[in-house]
Design a protein around this motif. Sequence first.
Motif, mmCIF file in Angstrom:
data_model
loop_
_atom_site.group_PDB
_atom_site.id
_atom_site.type_symbol
_atom_site.label_atom_id
_atom_site.label_comp_id
_atom_site.label_asym_id
_atom_site.label_seq_id
_atom_site.Cartn_x
_atom_site.Cartn_y
_atom_site.Cartn_z
ATOM 1 N N UNK A 167 0.830 -1.206 0.000
ATOM 2 C CA UNK A 167 0.000 0.000 0.000
ATOM 3 C C UNK A 167 0.865 1.257 0.000
ATOM 4 N N UNK A 168 1.923 1.268 0.782
ATOM 5 C CA UNK A 168 2.822 2.420 0.843
ATOM 6 C C UNK A 168 3.895 2.262 -0.229
ATOM 7 N N UNK A 169 3.697 2.932 -1.364
ATOM 8 C CA UNK A 169 4.631 2.821 -2.479
ATOM 9 C C UNK A 169 5.612 3.996 -2.510
ATOM 10 N N UNK A 170 5.539 4.878 -1.515
ATOM 11 C CA UNK A 170 6.460 6.006 -1.379
ATOM 12 C C UNK A 170 7.625 5.624 -0.468
ATOM 13 N N UNK A 171 7.300 5.112 0.714
ATOM 14 C CA UNK A 171 8.333 4.754 1.681
ATOM 15 C C UNK A 171 8.087 5.421 3.022
ATOM 16 N N UNK A 172 9.122 5.479 3.822
ATOM 17 C CA UNK A 172 9.036 6.037 5.164
ATOM 18 C C UNK A 172 9.393 7.532 5.138
ATOM 19 N N UNK A 173 9.112 8.255 6.224
ATOM 20 C CA UNK A 173 9.421 9.694 6.246
ATOM 21 C C UNK A 173 10.888 10.004 5.955
ATOM 22 N N UNK A 174 11.807 9.097 6.273
ATOM 23 C CA UNK A 174 13.231 9.368 6.103
ATOM 24 C C UNK A 174 13.615 9.596 4.652
ATOM 25 N N UNK A 175 12.912 8.992 3.685
ATOM 26 C CA UNK A 175 13.293 9.179 2.286
ATOM 27 C C UNK A 175 12.394 10.194 1.567
ATOM 28 N N UNK A 176 11.809 11.136 2.350
ATOM 29 C CA UNK A 176 10.973 12.179 1.755
ATOM 30 C C UNK A 176 11.475 13.562 2.153
#
Length: 469
Positions: A167-176
């Motif tokens: 479902x999360x295809x963006x990742x975690x907060x660390x890579x944003x």
Amino acid sequence: MNPLVSVCIPTFNGELFIKETIECILNQTYQPIEVIISDDNSGDQTLAIAEEMLTGSGLPFQIWRHDRLGLGQNWNYCVSKAQGKYIKFLLQDDRIYPQCIKELVQIFESNPHRKIGMTFCLREIKYSDDARLEPIYHNLTEGWTKLETINYGYNLLNDPLLLAPPLNKIGEPTNTLILRSVFDRVGNFDADLQQLIDLDMWLRIMGHYQIGFTPQVLAEFRVHRGQFSQINSNSGNAWLDSWRLFFKMLGHPDYNFLPGKVKQSLARLCLEGMTEVTAELYQLRTENHHLNQEIMTLGQKNADLGKEVETIGKQLQEAHDRLLEAQSAFLSLAETETKLQDISQELEKVYGLYRSSVEQVQSLSSQMTEINQNLRQTQDNLAQSNSLVASQQATIDYLSQTLQETEERLTKENEAIRIDRDQKLEELSQTNIALENALTRIKAMESSKFWQLRTQWISFKQRLGLSTE
């Protein structure tokens, strides 16, 4: 001059990896940055380590310690203290590579005409113990049908694979990297969520902004047994969190932007999930019934063994009585050699019976001990099963009620659309009738005697060369 970036580090008992996290900030090639640490009342050396490393580093930093707020509110508190144009989250056990902030800011600054709300990069998985992620969570971006450097959020929301795992295809907060003003538009992190709190934010940003992406690996996501995601997964909170997010997407005003076809697909997904949960609940009830039967069987065996022990006890008492009688006979008839031999033989038989009875009692006692242990284990399993059945039954009741409310709301919306459509058709019908009446009047006027005379007069003036105006 480069815009200020606020590196936000929410912490809670993170002394194990906080040193590596701070070191990666000090190695960033981008300037200017500020460091904001929001600590959720840690009981270890997290803040002492962080303050020692940041003092004298030349970077401006703030360390805020407060009462226990929880994961989501701690993230929001960290953002509230940031002064930068951009927010760079860095979780306490993760790392970012030296070019990370520079590359993510570059996407924003090189596209000032684009309405970008967030940029993200690829991340590498780092295992610190025996905790492991499923392979599907390694390369998250492969879950998109198409991903470009700048992506319209609406296109991502309409991706046919949006609801497919992961479902999360963006990742975690660390890579944003997130534009600070985004939080003023879409709101804060939802503190009611635990596992999918970041995905909820990513979806809301997609609903209002464009999303930037670089295929470079610029961050490191650490996996270990002590992190929140592992704890939530093992406790079942991750499963419950997915249902919380699904029903929020279906009915919460924050998701009014979500396309109708996505909501329809999500409703079908929820219905399928509830069917699976119902089947699992039925299976648990069946297993519960079998456990009850097994307990009854073990109880009966225990009762039978009790009776058998009671019988052997009586035999032991009889043997003991016979032994006393034999001893008495031996003392009184010790002078008679023949009777002494008979008594000796009787004693040997009695002792043999006594030893045999004692061995039987010991064997039966061992069996009873083992059966009682099995009985206690079965009762513990039954208690856990009953607790799980009650928990899942409550979840089903909540999900059923929410789905029913969603269906009623969709029915009302469809009825309003139908009424509006009927009104538009009625207005169109009235317009057609008015148009037909006007054409009829025009035809009637053209066929009148006055109109014929007017036409002859215009023709006569034309032959004379006069103006027909």
